[in-house]
Design a protein around this motif. Structure first.
Motif, PDB file in Angstrom:
ATOM      1  N   ARG A 208     -26.200  17.186  11.559  1.00 10.32           N
ATOM      2  CA  ARG A 208     -26.128  16.385  10.328  1.00 10.32           C
ATOM      3  C   ARG A 208     -25.559  17.225   9.186  1.00 10.32           C
ATOM      4  O   ARG A 208     -24.668  16.776   8.455  1.00 10.32           O
ATOM      5  N   ILE A 209     -26.074  18.435   9.019  1.00  7.87           N
ATOM      6  CA  ILE A 209     -25.638  19.321   7.933  1.00  7.87           C
ATOM      7  C   ILE A 209     -24.158  19.672   8.089  1.00  7.87           C
ATOM      8  O   ILE A 209     -23.411  19.725   7.099  1.00  7.87           O
ATOM      9  N   LEU A 210     -23.715  19.906   9.299  1.00  6.14           N
ATOM     10  CA  LEU A 210     -22.331  20.316   9.541  1.00  6.14           C
ATOM     11  C   LEU A 210     -21.348  19.160   9.409  1.00  6.14           C
ATOM     12  O   LEU A 210     -20.299  19.304   8.764  1.00  6.14           O
ATOM     13  N   ILE A 211     -21.673  18.021   9.988  1.00  6.74           N
ATOM     14  CA  ILE A 211     -20.770  16.868   9.883  1.00  6.74           C
ATOM     15  C   ILE A 211     -20.680  16.391   8.442  1.00  6.74           C
ATOM     16  O   ILE A 211     -19.634  15.880   8.012  1.00  6.74           O
ATOM     17  N   ARG A 212     -21.729  16.580   7.657  1.00  8.03           N
ATOM     18  CA  ARG A 212     -21.681  16.215   6.243  1.00  8.03           C
ATOM     19  C   ARG A 212     -20.545  16.944   5.533  1.00  8.03           C
ATOM     20  O   ARG A 212     -20.008  16.457   4.533  1.00  8.03           O
ATOM     21  N   GLN A 213     -20.131  18.096   6.030  1.00  3.23           N
ATOM     22  CA  GLN A 213     -19.080  18.903   5.397  1.00  3.23           C
ATOM     23  C   GLN A 213     -17.703  18.687   6.026  1.00  3.23           C
ATOM     24  O   GLN A 213     -16.747  19.373   5.668  1.00  3.23           O
ATOM     25  N   SER A 214     -17.588  17.757   6.944  1.00  8.11           N
ATOM     26  CA  SER A 214     -16.392  17.678   7.791  1.00  8.11           C
ATOM     27  C   SER A 214     -15.141  17.178   7.078  1.00  8.11           C
ATOM     28  O   SER A 214     -14.040  17.318   7.613  1.00  8.11           O
ATOM     29  N   ARG A 215     -15.274  16.634   5.880  1.00 10.61           N
ATOM     30  CA  ARG A 215     -14.088  16.187   5.155  1.00 10.61           C
ATOM     31  C   ARG A 215     -13.609  17.238   4.150  1.00 10.61           C
ATOM     32  O   ARG A 215     -12.659  17.000   3.405  1.00 10.61           O
ATOM     33  N   ILE A 216     -14.275  18.404   4.138  1.00 12.22           N
ATOM     34  CA  ILE A 216     -13.865  19.481   3.236  1.00 12.22           C
ATOM     35  C   ILE A 216     -12.742  20.285   3.889  1.00 12.22           C
ATOM     36  O   ILE A 216     -12.884  20.746   5.028  1.00 12.22           O
ATOM     37  N   THR A 217     -11.652  20.439   3.196  1.00 13.38           N
ATOM     38  CA  THR A 217     -10.536  21.214   3.718  1.00 13.38           C
ATOM     39  C   THR A 217     -10.957  22.656   3.985  1.00 13.38           C
ATOM     40  O   THR A 217     -11.625  23.290   3.160  1.00 13.38           O
ATOM     41  N   GLY A 218     -10.590  23.163   5.166  1.00 14.23           N
ATOM     42  CA  GLY A 218     -10.850  24.549   5.491  1.00 14.23           C
ATOM     43  C   GLY A 218     -12.200  24.835   6.126  1.00 14.23           C
ATOM     44  O   GLY A 218     -12.531  26.005   6.365  1.00 14.23           O
TER      45      GLY A 218
END
Length: 505
Positions: A208-218
């Protein structure tokens, strides 16, 4: 530990026999504060972690799933977005609960209960993610130190997220090294002392924590590396809903808090707020667009509500014409007797002991589906389609809808329902995850809505034309009063423009 926490722990431990604990021993010296042991504190903290209804309520509103009936005065802060730092203070309760988990982490080994340290770390990560998702930068590395840090500095929110992954890695190590003993299992009202299930929950929370960041470039390399660690564990991800119950009984203050707040009292009388949250017309329109009347009739009752003489069944015939949602934020014209309200998936008269939800199996499967769709080289055993369909089926099961109905939806040929018929696979995942969270995990629904901007919900009918929607909350006035220098160091917060770091657009 604060004295009030100790007293609360003692009350919970003595009131709920399901914890299999004797009454908390109290020191006989009247000049000394009472003390507690990690197991009592852990039980109380687990129970308190699901008893705060406000975050999921506001999340259900702001993700377009719930609104309110005009039977009551519409709350301006919810639907006109007029609020300040005295509204929505979940901060104080969350940090209070975190103090309990930190007490367990600090004392579990010394008190010969090492099996509680890892689970307490998992729950600490669970609460801290919610804090970040609502407030942004928060005290983390300098927090929970008692008199050692009375004015804790704030950490950058992305740094906190990364710290939570490290914390969960540590938790998994501790869980695997310290099996629950027979006596200790009774202290765990979430996963009943199963080390395997705690590792699975930790992995799904990491996801959950990781996929929450999945639209951040890089961020792709970081995300895939960390997901790969979770995939490599033998335990894998959750295989059942993660939920909590201390042993609810039919007595005031001891029932499922969702039921007691929005359902009935211990005598079976409808509560004053029972018709306060209302399913939105937008939610109904989304379900009807794919002929998903199966879940619609479980998520809501027909207009007029539940038939008290036949619990779980609507007063009106359960035909689709009798399911009437309220336009989001509408302030008049939609009385409770002529509209639908929360349904039998969560509220049934006299069923006061449902478990409170922490993380659903459906959500975990949708996270796996998105992970595989975004990062096809991940060594996951299933395909994105398989995880997606498993997520839909888990949602149907949770709401009490038949597996046959799930298959009908998944082979309907409808966009955003049938995987093969959906051109944009990510939008199909997001849509079905949004539906699966209705009535269960509203805060997650709002966080996902902010992350994905999907589904595209209507503006509140009570807000001024062109009004922006909130993206976060203000820091509460209580924190400003006790830790003012560190709060003001975060700069000027505009709840309509100051985004949480993972909210890229």
């Amino acid at each position: 530990m604060k004295l009030k926490n100790i007293i609360a722990v003692g009350m919970v431990a003595s009131l709920f026999a399901g914890c299999n604990k004797k009454y908390l021993d109290i020191n006989t010296n009247p000049s000394s504060l009472p003390t507690s042991t990690p197991d009592y504190v852990f039980t109380a903290a687990e129970n308190r972690s699901v008893s705060l209804l406000g975050p999921n309520e506001i999340g259900s509103y702001w993700s377009g799933q719930w609104t309110q009936s005009s039977t009551y005065i519409l709350v301006a802060s919810n639907f006109q977005y007029v609020f300040n730092n005295t509204n929505f203070n979940y901060w104080d309760t969350w940090y209070d609960v975190l103090q309990d988990y930190q007490f367990v982490i600090n004392n579990a080994v010394d008190k010969s209960q090492p099996f509680l340290k890892g689970p307490a770390q998992v729950m600490k990560a669970y609460i801290f993610q919610q804090l970040v998702d609502m407030y942004g930068n928060v005290p983390y590395s300098d927090a929970l130190k008692g008199v050692g840090s009375l004015a804790p500095k704030f950490d950058d929110q992305k740094t906190v997220y990364e710290g939570l992954i490290t914390l969960l890695d540590s938790a998994i190590t501790n869980i695997k090294a310290n099996a629950f003993t027979g006596a200790g299992k009774g202290a765990d009202i979430v996963l009943k002392g199963s080390n395997t299930e705690w590792v699975r929950f930790a992995n799904s929370l990491k996801l959950r924590i990781l996929i929450r960041q999945s639209r951040i470039t890089g961020r792709d390399a970081y995300i895939t590396t960390e997901i790969a660690k979770a995939v490599a564990t033998t335990e894998g991800f959750i295989t059942a809903d993660v939920s909590s119950s201390p042993g609810y009984v039919a007595s005031a203050g001891k029932m499922n808090p969702f039921y007691e707040n929005w359902g009935y009292n211990s005598s079976g009388t409808i509560q004053a707020l029972a018709r306060f949250p209302r399913p939105t017309k937008f939610l109904f329109d989304q379900l009807i667009s794919t002929n998903d009347t199966f879940r619609l009739k479980r998520l809501a009752y027909a207009k007029g509500g539940e038939n008290g003489a036949t619990p779980g069944v609507s007063t009106q015939p359960e035909i689709i014409a009798n399911y009437v949602g309220v336009p989001f934020g509408a302030s008049s014209g939609y009385l409770s007797q002529s509209t639908s309200y929360l349904g039998p998936s969560v509220i049934v008269k006299n069923v006061f002991d449902k478990r409170m939800m922490i993380m659903t199996l459906a959500e975990s499967n949708f996270l796996l589906a998105e992970a595989k769709q975004r990062y096809p080289t991940l060594a996951l055993t299933g395909t994105a389609k398989t995880y997606y369909e498993n997520g839909v089926k888990a949602s149907f099961t949770l709401t009490g809808t038949s597996a046959t109905a799930a298959t009908t939806l998944l082979t309907s040929g409808k966009d955003l329902a049938d995987w093969d018929a959906s051109p944009d696979k990510l939008k199909a995942i997001w849509q079905q995850k949004w539906i699966a969270m209705v009535n269960y995990t509203g805060l997650e629904a709002w966080s996902e809505y902010r992350r994905t901007n999907f589904p595209v919900t209507p503006a509140s009918a009570s807000a001024p034309v062109g009004q922006k929607v909130p993206l976060r909350l203000f820091y509460p006035s209580t924190e400003l009063g006790s830790n003012g220098a560190n709060v003001t160091a975060q700069g000027t917060i505009d709840v309509f423009t100051t985004r949480i770091f993972w909210d890229v657009d």
